[in-house]
Design a protein around this motif. Structure first.
Motif, PDB file in Angstrom:
ATOM      1  N   THR A 150     -30.866  74.931  27.750  1.00 38.08           N
ATOM      2  CA  THR A 150     -31.791  75.576  26.805  1.00 38.08           C
ATOM      3  C   THR A 150     -32.185  76.974  27.284  1.00 38.08           C
ATOM      4  N   PRO A 151     -32.604  77.192  28.559  1.00 37.04           N
ATOM      5  CA  PRO A 151     -32.877  78.579  29.001  1.00 37.04           C
ATOM      6  C   PRO A 151     -31.634  79.459  28.965  1.00 37.04           C
ATOM      7  N   LEU A 152     -30.467  78.893  29.288  1.00 35.27           N
ATOM      8  CA  LEU A 152     -29.245  79.692  29.225  1.00 35.27           C
ATOM      9  C   LEU A 152     -28.974  80.162  27.806  1.00 35.27           C
ATOM     10  N   THR A 153     -29.276  79.309  26.843  1.00 32.04           N
ATOM     11  CA  THR A 153     -29.106  79.730  25.452  1.00 32.04           C
ATOM     12  C   THR A 153     -30.014  80.913  25.150  1.00 32.04           C
ATOM     13  N   LEU A 154     -31.255  80.835  25.643  1.00 29.94           N
ATOM     14  CA  LEU A 154     -32.207  81.924  25.403  1.00 29.94           C
ATOM     15  C   LEU A 154     -31.870  83.166  26.232  1.00 29.94           C
ATOM     16  N   ILE A 155     -31.135  82.986  27.330  1.00 31.96           N
ATOM     17  CA  ILE A 155     -30.733  84.141  28.152  1.00 31.96           C
ATOM     18  C   ILE A 155     -29.506  84.827  27.550  1.00 31.96           C
ATOM     19  N   LEU A 156     -28.478  84.018  27.231  1.00 31.73           N
ATOM     20  CA  LEU A 156     -27.224  84.596  26.762  1.00 31.73           C
ATOM     21  C   LEU A 156     -27.356  85.202  25.376  1.00 31.73           C
ATOM     22  N   GLY A 157     -28.130  84.555  24.504  1.00 32.37           N
ATOM     23  CA  GLY A 157     -28.269  85.080  23.149  1.00 32.37           C
ATOM     24  C   GLY A 157     -28.909  86.452  23.114  1.00 32.37           C
ATOM     25  N   PRO A 158     -30.148  86.605  23.604  1.00 29.46           N
ATOM     26  CA  PRO A 158     -30.772  87.948  23.609  1.00 29.46           C
ATOM     27  C   PRO A 158     -29.993  88.945  24.452  1.00 29.46           C
ATOM     28  N   MET A 159     -29.334  88.491  25.544  1.00 30.09           N
ATOM     29  CA  MET A 159     -28.548  89.410  26.377  1.00 30.09           C
ATOM     30  C   MET A 159     -27.399  90.025  25.563  1.00 30.09           C
ATOM     31  N   HIS A 160     -26.762  89.163  24.740  1.00 32.36           N
ATOM     32  CA  HIS A 160     -25.667  89.664  23.921  1.00 32.36           C
ATOM     33  C   HIS A 160     -26.180  90.665  22.888  1.00 32.36           C
TER      34      HIS A 160
END
Length: 1007
Positions: free
Chosen positions: A463-473
């Motif tokens: 779940t945090p990785l989803t929130l990290i990778l999405g905004p990062m992209h």
């Protein structure tokens, strides 16, 4: 009556009675003529006829007569008891003495005792007594006790009565002696007499000394009833003058001088004997000497070292326990009357009285110590109690001696000890098995806990990785600054590396819990490995490493789980690239059989031996895959631990090249899942070679581990879904942040046209992140757990639900199952989001009725596309329902059974209330057990109609059917379908069918 007979009549029959009364009348009884009386004056016999109770005169056999002290004659007959009152004077008929028993009894003897009591014996009916005071009333006493209660004498007759000088009354049956007890007024059995006479037949009388004299089958016997000793009875033999023996049924005769006469049979014929009791000599008081005279074994004489009478001890063998002893009581006065008794102490229960017999036989005497004692008496019953004795010792057989029992005891003790030892060993083994079972259960529980832990931690990480990778992209696409882009690339690369580690941890946990299954299908290994190696060529060029693929033949068919083999190759190649310096070389080779003399051939040989020991198969086909590099290598002492979990060899010269020790451990587990083996060889500074050997064919696979190619494609996700293609960029769509409706302002859902999407997610950031992509085109409602999501879904009937799987209170799987089994929400499409990337988890979610399944971290663009497709699919389903409703018939369609049931119920309720003008949406919702909003959203989702339109359209379709059938005029039909306003009916009909009712009737109605 008295009748005269011839004088010689009595001579023709047996005389049984001769009696003279006080009037000197001579009474004679015979067996044939009954009773006759002799008249001395007339010298004639008169026959006496008895008048019985039947009134007839009969001849009766008289057995005994008695004249009592009152001068009355008593007659004992075979027909009872009669009496005569001075018949010699009156000559009257003899009256019958009536009694309920005596009237039919067989009276055998009459006796008047010294007290005036008249006694009579009645054979087997007992003894009767008439007291002097009862002579007139004729009241009798009946004594029956011992004659009938004692089994030995139940069938014996009471015969004689005798009174001794002391006034004691004695009575006898054929074989027993009784006496009358004055104190208890009963007739009692004389027990001691039975012991001395042994139940023989006898007759008896007494003398003035109080002795009783018997004539029995043995001869003349004198008995002293007052002496309880054995010598109270004395038998007189021929040496003492007794020549006549046997029983004469005539009683004794005792003269006035005291002589006793009795009849019998002797050596010279029948006769009688006379003696006087006082002339019998005194008792013999001499105690005889007793001697043991002979000893025999099995009736054979035994040679002894001395005479048997001088022996004190005889020792016999165990098989000499059949023996006999002879003895004698030495008294010469009347030796044939000497008596003997013996006992073998320890064997006999009591003294054995053998009488004149002078030997004792014993058979089968068990081993032991015994004392044989014998005693004897003289002719008068005086016993030598000391007698003679000898000790006998019968030795036990060898198997019953003390040393034999010692051996038995030791043997039994050994058996008990051995059994106890075995039992303790078995108990310890059982306890060990129980401990192992408990430990196995604990390990199993621990595995489950670890699996849950890894699943939960994977969910928490994804779940945090989803929130990290999405905004990062999104930031990478928005910014133009090169420095920021470089930093974002580092962040993106390490986030992907973290995701890879999470996937590996999850795979390890599933392997430990035996939850990862093999899905093998037939593939061409050469083509598969070639394509996969080519995917690393760009990385090889980037690092200036020579990557080569060596193959010996173009096609090698094998049953392989492609997903798991890709993970194996990915880990091996990743390690090779990680530890190979620039300018180095990496080689991947595959061959069905390793070349002879190579290291792979030696590994192949060892693995073949292990395979034979494991499976018992002596032959088989294998394929060898090697991945070698020219990197830094691994130290020899660390090679055995290279596949241990979380083990780090520490050979890298760059700190960032150190691994976590997860990849190779996972690789080994996946290889063994394929029934294969992996090995490693390495030299420091020269490089490392990993050899992978897999069996060919499918004989080693279980049926559930094999899938066909088509089935494999259906269940195995693409590489981008299982986390292998981690370099796939996230391409989010352009988001227009237009103002959107707030959740609190969604009460009036009937007027909105935007689809309502419900997001159920316990993570606030992820829920906000997903909503940021949906607000532009959808109305959005939120719930932070499954329980709240289920409640909102029932209340608002959304067009689509996006739900996480792992949530508090109620997880997404449970919520989806409840939604799909509720008729109000069964039509709503559900998309499940989860950190569980395994195929089993996806299948579990899909089996609950979920329409789609997306693994975290996910691509937002992919999520939007799947939402759009599901909503479009639902719109097409609405069109189908609408066409079906318009056609007015049911057709087979790929629809949900609950939705079909819902529409059928709604159609039936409207049809039942078709004529009701007041049937409203509220009444419709109440009939459907739903709220007005729920009913509206449900019908809107299925038919794209409001509830009001649904009722009106069904009424209009019914009206059109009636018009076509010509069932009435327009007004009648309007009222029949629930319209009470003709103008309103015409307007609605015009809107639905494009023409007014009259035009429709003219074109479609019947004339």
């Amino acid at each position: 009556s008295w009748k005269r007979n011839q004088p010689d009549v009595v001579t023709k029959n047996q005389i049984t009675l001769i009696f003279e009364d006080s009037g000197r009348h001579l009474w004679v009884g015979s067996s044939g003529e009954g009773l006759s009386v002799f008249d001395r004056k007339k010298k004639t016999f008169e026959t006496v006829y008895f008048e019985t109770t039947s009134g007839l005169e009969e001849l009766i056999w008289v057995l005994d007569m008695l004249e009592d002290r009152f001068g009355k004659l008593w007659l004992a007959t075979q027909r009872g008891l009669f009496c005569i009152d001075t018949p010699w004077e009156k000559g009257q008929v003899i009256p019958v003495f009536e009694h309920h028993l005596l009237s039919t009894s067989y009276i055998t003897d009459l006796f008047e005792d010294s007290k005036g009591r008249l006694w009579m014996t009645s054979g087997n009916k007992g003894v009767f007594c008439l007291l002097p005071e009862n002579r007139d009333s004729k009241l009798l006493r009946h004594y029956l006790h011992h004659f009938y209660s004692t089994g030995l004498f139940a069938n014996r007759n009471a015969n004689e009565i005798y009174e001794d000088i002391s006034g004691k009354l004695w009575m006898r049956s054929e074989t027993a002696l009784f006496y009358y007890n004055e104190e208890t007024d009963s007739i009692e059995y004389h027990e001691h007499f039975r012991k001395v006479l042994n139940g023989e037949n006898f007759v008896f009388t007494g003398d003035k000394s109080g002795h009783l004299w018997f004539i029995s089958e043995q001869g003349l016997v004198r008995y002293n009833p007052n002496d309880g000793a054995d010598r109270s009875l004395k038998l007189f033999s021929a040496s003492e003058g007794q020549l006549y023996t046997g029983i004469n049924y005539a009683p004794f005769l005792q003269s006035l001088s005291g002589h006793i006469y009795f009849g019998g049979s002797g050596p010279n014929g029948a006769g009688f004997c006379r003696f006087h009791p006082d002339s019998v000599h005194p008792d013999n008081l001499h105690l005889p000497e007793v001697m043991i005279t002979d000893f025999r074994i099995r009736n054979e004489p035994v040679e002894l070292d001395s005479t048997i009478d001088s022996k004190k001890l005889l020792r016999l063998k165990y098989n000499q326990n059949f023996f006999s002893l002879e003895f004698v009581a030495i008294d010469y006065r009347n030796p044939e009357m000497n008596q003997h008794a013996y006992i073998l102490e320890g064997y006999d229960k009591g003294w054995v009285h053998s009488g004149a017999r002078r030997f004792a036989n014993y058979t089968g005497v068990p081993p032991g110590e015994y004392v044989f004692r014998v005693k004897g008496s003289n002719n008068d019953g005086y016993w030598n109690e000391e007698g003679a004795q000898i000790m006998l010792i019968i030795t036990p057989p060898p198997w019953k001696t003390w040393w034999a029992y010692t051996i038995y005891t030791l043997f039994l003790a050994g058996l008990i000890f051995g059994w106890r030892r075995y039992d303790l060993k078995r108990l310890r083994l059982r306890q060990a098995l129980e401990i192992e079972h408990v430990e196995a259960e604990k390990l199993k529980e621990l595995d489950k806990m670890k699996s849950r832990f890894f699943a939960n931690i994977s969910h928490e990480f994804r779940t945090p990785l989803t929130l990290i990778l999405g905004p990062m992209h999104k930031l990478k696409e928005k910014t133009k600054d090169k420095f920021c882009l470089k930093e974002l690339d580092v962040m993106h690369r390490n986030a992907l590396r973290l995701l890879k580690l999470i996937n590996q941890l999850l795979d390890l946990s599933r392997l430990e819990a035996d939850q990862m299954n093999l899905h093998a299908s037939p593939v061409n290994l050469v083509e598969m490995l070639k394509g996969y190696v080519q995917s690393f060529e760009s990385l090889a060029r980037q690092k200036n490493i020579q990557l080569s693929f060596v193959v010996r033949q173009e096609q090698i068919a094998a049953w392989i789980d492609r997903d798991k083999l890709e993970k194996i190759l990915y880990n091996l190649l990743s390690n090779a690239f990680k530890f190979t310096e620039e300018g180095g070389r990496i080689e991947v080779s595959i061959s069905p059989q390793p070349a002879v003399g190579t290291k792979q051939a030696e590994v192949h040989r060892k693995w073949t031996e292990d395979w034979r020991l494991k499976t018992g198969e002596s032959d088989g086909q294998w394929v060898s895959i090697t991945v070698s590099d020219t990197g830094c290598g691994i130290a020899p002492e660390k090679l055995p631990h290279i596949f241990d979990r979380f083990y780090q060899a520490g050979e890298s010269y760059l700190k960032d090249q150190e691994g976590t020790g997860i990849g190779l451990a996972l690789t080994k587990e996946l290889v063994e899942l394929h029934y294969g083996q992996i090995s490693v060889e390495s030299s420091q500074g020269k490089g490392t070679t990993f050899t992978l050997i897999l069996p060919l064919g499918n004989e080693h696979l279980k049926p559930e581990e094999m899938v066909t190619e088509s089935a494999y494609d259906a269940v195995i996700p693409a590489a981008s879904d299982n986390g292998l293609n981690l370099s796939l960029p996230f391409v989010p769509p352009e988001v227009d942040h237009r103002p959107h409706a707030d959740e609190n302002n969604l009460e009036n859902l009937e007027e909105t046209t935007q689809p309502l999407v419900l997001i159920v997610e316990d993570n606030d950031d992820l829920r906000t992140y997903i909503r940021s992509y949906l607000d532009a085109d959808y109305l959005v409602s939120e719930a932070f757990d499954g329980e709240m999501g289920l409640q909102k879904a029932i209340e608002k009937i959304p067009d689509l639900i996006i739900s996480d799987v792992m949530m508090p209170k109620m997880d997404g799987i449970q919520m989806c199952r409840k939604l799909k089994t509720d008729k109000c929400t069964s039509h709503i499409p559900v998309i499940l989001l989860t950190a569980k990337a395994a195929m089993e988890d996806k299948l579990e979610g899909l089996e609950t009725g979920a329409d789609d399944f997306i693994t975290k971290p996910f691509d937002p663009h992919e999520l939007l596309v799947r939402i759009k497709n599901l909503i479009l699919q639902r719109a097409k389903l609405r069109d189908y329902y609408l066409k079906q409703l318009t056609a007015g018939k049911e057709q087979e369609a790929p629809v949900l059974s609950l939705d079909q049931q819902f529409l059928e119920k709604a159609h039936r309720i409207v049809k039942e209330n078709m004529t009701d003008f007041n049937f409203s949406v509220e009444a419709f919702a109440e009939e459907m057990a739903m709220s007005r909003v729920q009913l509206h959203r449900k019908i809107k989702a299925l038919l794209n109609q409001t509830a009001t339109e649904f009722i009106r359209n069904l009424r209009l379709m019914r009206a059109a059917s009636l018009i076509k059938a010509g069932k009435g005029n327009i007004t009648e039909i309007a009222f029949e379908v629930g319209f009470n306003n003709l103008s309103w009916f015409a307007r609605c009909f015009q809107e639905y069918y494009g023409e007014n009712p009259s035009a429709f009737a003219s074109r479609h109605g019947k004339p």
